[in-house]
Design an enzyme around this catalytic site. Structure first.
Site, short mmCIF file in Angstrom:
data_model
loop_
_atom_site.label_atom_id
_atom_site.label_comp_id
_atom_site.label_asym_id
_atom_site.label_seq_id
_atom_site.Cartn_x
_atom_site.Cartn_y
_atom_site.Cartn_z
N GLY A 1 26.89 -17.37 -39.97
CA GLY A 1 26.29 -17.49 -38.64
C GLY A 1 24.77 -17.64 -38.69
O GLY A 1 24.14 -17.60 -39.75
N VAL B 1 22.43 -15.59 -37.58
CA VAL B 1 21.79 -14.37 -38.09
C VAL B 1 22.22 -14.14 -39.54
O VAL B 1 21.41 -13.81 -40.41
CB VAL B 1 22.17 -13.15 -37.22
CG1 VAL B 1 21.64 -11.86 -37.84
CG2 VAL B 1 21.62 -13.30 -35.81
N ARG C 1 25.84 0.20 -29.28
CA ARG C 1 24.43 0.58 -29.12
C ARG C 1 24.18 1.79 -28.24
O ARG C 1 23.30 2.59 -28.53
CB ARG C 1 23.63 -0.60 -28.54
CG ARG C 1 23.38 -1.71 -29.53
CD ARG C 1 22.60 -2.83 -28.88
NE ARG C 1 22.58 -4.01 -29.73
CZ ARG C 1 22.53 -5.25 -29.28
NH1 ARG C 1 22.49 -5.49 -27.98
NH2 ARG C 1 22.51 -6.27 -30.12
N CYS D 1 17.71 -8.53 -29.49
CA CYS D 1 16.53 -9.17 -30.07
C CYS D 1 15.28 -9.14 -29.19
O CYS D 1 14.17 -9.32 -29.69
CB CYS D 1 16.86 -10.60 -30.48
SG CYS D 1 18.01 -11.39 -29.37
N GLN E 1 13.65 -16.58 -23.69
CA GLN E 1 14.46 -16.42 -24.90
C GLN E 1 15.00 -17.75 -25.43
O GLN E 1 15.56 -18.55 -24.68
CB GLN E 1 15.61 -15.44 -24.61
CG GLN E 1 15.10 -14.06 -24.21
CD GLN E 1 16.19 -13.04 -23.93
OE1 GLN E 1 16.05 -12.25 -22.99
NE2 GLN E 1 17.26 -13.01 -24.70
N ARG F 1 16.47 -17.92 -20.23
CA ARG F 1 16.74 -18.76 -21.42
C ARG F 1 15.87 -20.01 -21.34
O ARG F 1 15.76 -20.63 -20.27
CB ARG F 1 18.23 -19.15 -21.42
CG ARG F 1 18.65 -19.86 -22.68
CD ARG F 1 18.68 -18.97 -23.90
NE ARG F 1 19.70 -17.94 -23.79
CZ ARG F 1 19.78 -16.90 -24.62
NH1 ARG F 1 18.91 -16.74 -25.61
NH2 ARG F 1 20.73 -15.99 -24.48
N HIS G 1 11.71 -15.39 -29.49
CA HIS G 1 11.72 -14.96 -28.10
C HIS G 1 10.31 -14.52 -27.70
O HIS G 1 9.60 -13.88 -28.50
CB HIS G 1 12.65 -13.75 -27.91
CG HIS G 1 14.11 -14.05 -28.10
ND1 HIS G 1 14.63 -15.33 -28.16
CD2 HIS G 1 15.17 -13.22 -28.20
CE1 HIS G 1 15.94 -15.26 -28.30
NE2 HIS G 1 16.30 -14.00 -28.35
N ASN H 1 13.41 -13.98 -33.29
CA ASN H 1 14.59 -13.20 -32.90
C ASN H 1 15.62 -13.07 -34.01
O ASN H 1 16.42 -12.14 -34.02
CB ASN H 1 15.26 -13.82 -31.67
CG ASN H 1 15.59 -15.29 -31.85
OD1 ASN H 1 14.68 -16.09 -32.07
ND2 ASN H 1 16.85 -15.66 -31.77
N1 LIG Z 1 20.97 -14.62 -32.65
C1 LIG Z 1 20.20 -13.57 -32.36
O1 LIG Z 1 18.99 -13.68 -32.10
C2 LIG Z 1 20.80 -12.20 -32.37
C3 LIG Z 1 19.93 -11.12 -32.30
C4 LIG Z 1 20.45 -9.84 -32.29
C5 LIG Z 1 21.81 -9.70 -32.34
N2 LIG Z 1 22.65 -10.78 -32.41
C6 LIG Z 1 24.09 -10.57 -32.49
O2 LIG Z 1 24.52 -10.97 -33.79
C7 LIG Z 1 25.86 -11.45 -33.75
C8 LIG Z 1 25.93 -12.83 -34.39
O3 LIG Z 1 25.10 -13.75 -33.72
P1 LIG Z 1 24.80 -15.21 -34.27
O4 LIG Z 1 23.71 -15.70 -33.42
O5 LIG Z 1 24.62 -15.22 -35.75
O6 LIG Z 1 26.19 -15.98 -33.90
P2 LIG Z 1 26.78 -17.33 -34.54
O7 LIG Z 1 25.73 -18.22 -35.05
O8 LIG Z 1 27.71 -17.87 -33.50
O9 LIG Z 1 27.66 -16.82 -35.80
C9 LIG Z 1 28.82 -16.03 -35.63
C10 LIG Z 1 29.34 -15.60 -36.99
O10 LIG Z 1 30.50 -14.79 -36.78
C11 LIG Z 1 31.55 -15.28 -37.58
N3 LIG Z 1 32.87 -14.98 -37.02
C12 LIG Z 1 33.42 -15.45 -35.89
N4 LIG Z 1 34.68 -14.98 -35.76
C13 LIG Z 1 34.91 -14.18 -36.84
C14 LIG Z 1 36.02 -13.40 -37.29
N5 LIG Z 1 37.18 -13.38 -36.59
N6 LIG Z 1 35.91 -12.71 -38.44
C15 LIG Z 1 34.77 -12.73 -39.17
N7 LIG Z 1 33.68 -13.45 -38.80
C16 LIG Z 1 33.75 -14.16 -37.64
C17 LIG Z 1 31.30 -16.78 -37.62
O11 LIG Z 1 32.03 -17.39 -38.68
P3 LIG Z 1 32.35 -19.00 -38.69
O12 LIG Z 1 31.11 -19.68 -39.17
O13 LIG Z 1 33.47 -19.10 -39.63
O14 LIG Z 1 32.71 -19.36 -37.27
C18 LIG Z 1 29.78 -16.77 -37.89
O15 LIG Z 1 29.53 -16.45 -39.23
C19 LIG Z 1 26.26 -11.37 -32.28
O16 LIG Z 1 26.94 -10.15 -32.08
C20 LIG Z 1 24.94 -11.37 -31.55
O17 LIG Z 1 25.03 -10.75 -30.29
C21 LIG Z 1 22.16 -12.02 -32.45
#
Ligand SMILES: NC(=O)c1ccc[n+]([C@@H]2O[C@H](COP(=O)([O-])OP(=O)(O)OC[C@H]3O[C@@H](n4cnc5c(N)ncnc54)[C@H](OP(=O)(O)O)[C@@H]3O)[C@@H](O)[C@H]2O)c1
Length: 339
Positions: free
Chosen positions: A10, A12, A97, A126, A153, A233, A240, A313
């Site tokens: 993903g 992050v 959280r 974030c 954001q 957004r 952000h 972020n």
């Molecule tokens: N982005 C930010 O700024 C930020 C900041 C703080 C917190 N967060 C939190 O961090 C988390 C991830 O965010 P992101 O932005 O990285 O999302 P993302 O880009 O959509 O990535 C999601 C990740 O989760 C994996 N995933 C989905 N379904 C799964 C499953 N059934 N089993 C195991 N892995 C699975 C995906 O794998 P595939 O590639 O195989 O689909 C991918 O690696 C969220 O909870 C978000 O709220 C994000």
């Protein structure tokens, strides 16, 4: 340390793997997991290739620290499974959280909360982390009566599907094609702003706005802090930004504000009106600090200060904070939770 990363592919997750390399994080084993559609793919960390594996109780039982950065549903499911398997969880989602037995930690602020962990530790939203760091620096000197924060954001806060949507709409618009119906946001995000992040709640705030309010109070151990927020957004890829108004109980000079911010770990100031210097999202992308600029007296209130915060972020807002928590757990010998 035997480490498992859930959500390694993903937005992050990938930054997290980069930070493991950059910080020379001391792992002896590394396991990478993602959804079933990524099984069989490989990712490289420290010049070694790792195959994406399925998550299983067997894997979690031989894992010291499980980082979860996937979705709130996955965190709820795998977080509790990992905890029951004796693996300490550092979770990126909002799943745990606000639970009283889960520390919500920004190491520069409340590292001591780690001593009470029961196998699950959360990292904040974030936008919460940079705001809480600034408020922590200032409230140590002067108590705060009220905070108003408006956020700008980037789309990476929603993950890779939102980055793709912005790119797609942008290229359709610049090549005179009909724009596809938005899939991720309720409105077109390219060349637009959307004053809604997450769903609306009963009091007409959004869930994102409630997160920034409630999480900031929990991290600062100040459950009565008067704070209000509007989260927006914007069509920016990474970082952000936040426009913040802080009202203190006494007048405070901008000189003192600068001094307090500069003395706080992880905060940098970029602020010079003569050279048009202030932090912007593009400038801060790929960096680890929380940047503050536009520091000025609020002309609407004698005890008020206005300022502008920008932070990557994906780094301090997510992956970096998670890795710092792991480093603190290791240093304090707190990784293992014994019920
Ligand atoms: N982005 C930010 O700024 C930020 C900041 C703080 C917190 N967060 C939190 O961090 C988390 C991830 O965010 P992101 O932005 O990285 O999302 P993302 O880009 O959509 O990535 C999601 C990740 O989760 C994996 N995933 C989905 N379904 C799964 C499953 N059934 N089993 C195991 N892995 C699975 C995906 O794998 P595939 O590639 O195989 O689909 C991918 O690696 C969220 O909870 C978000 O709220 C994000």
């Amino acid at each position: 340390m035997r480490i498992t990363v859930i959500g390694a592919t993903g937005t992050v997750g990938r930054i997290f793997l980069k930070l493991l390399e950059e910080r020379n994080f001391p792992y002896s084993e590394l396991n990478l997991c993602a959804s079933s559609k990524s099984l069989g793919k490989s990712l490289s960390v420290n010049n070694k290739s790792y195959k994406i594996e399925p998550v299983s109780a067997e894997l979690l039982r031989k894992t010291d620290i499980t980082f979860i950065s996937a979705t709130t549903e996955i965190s709820n499911e795998i977080g509790l499974l990992a905890q029951s398997c004796g693996s300490t969880v550092i979770d990126d989602s909002s799943a745990f959280r606000l639970k009283p037995n889960v520390p919500l930690v920004v190491p520069e602020i409340n590292v001591d909360d780690l001593y009470n962990h029961q196998g699950i530790i959360s990292i904040p939203n974030c936008t919460t982390t940079p705001l809480a760091m600034v408020l922590n620096a200032l409230s140590k000197y002067q108590s705060i009566n009220r905070v108003i924060v408006d956020t700008y954001q980037s789309v990476s806060g929603t993950g890779k599907s939102a980055i793709n949507e912005l790119h797609q709409q942008h290229s359709q618009l610049t090549s005179n094609q009909t724009i596809s119906d938005p899939q991720i946001y309720p409105h077109q995000i390219a060349f637009n702003l959307i004053p809604q992040i997450d769903v609306f709640t009963k009091n007409d705030y959004t869930k994102e706005e409630e997160k920034i309010i409630n999480e900031t109070r929990k991290i600062l151990h100040n459950s009565n802090l008067p704070i209000s927020s509007t989260c927006v957004r914007v069509p920016v890829i990474i970082s952000h930004s936040e426009a913040v108004h802080i009202e203190f109980n006494k007048e405070i000079s901008t000189k003192k504000i600068r001094e307090l911010l500069l003395n706080h770990r992880g905060i940098s100031i970029l602020d010079d009106t003569k050279t048009n210097s202030y932090p912007t999202p593009l400038q801060t992308e790929g960096t680890n600090d929380v940047y503050v600029g536009r520091i000025r007296k609020d002309v609407s209130h004698k005890n008020g200060i206005a300022l502008w915060i920008v932070c990557d972020n994906l780094r301090k807002g997510a992956a970096l904070n998670a890795i710092q928590i792991a480093e603190e757990l290791i240093e304090r010998n707190l990784v293992k939770y014994t019920p």
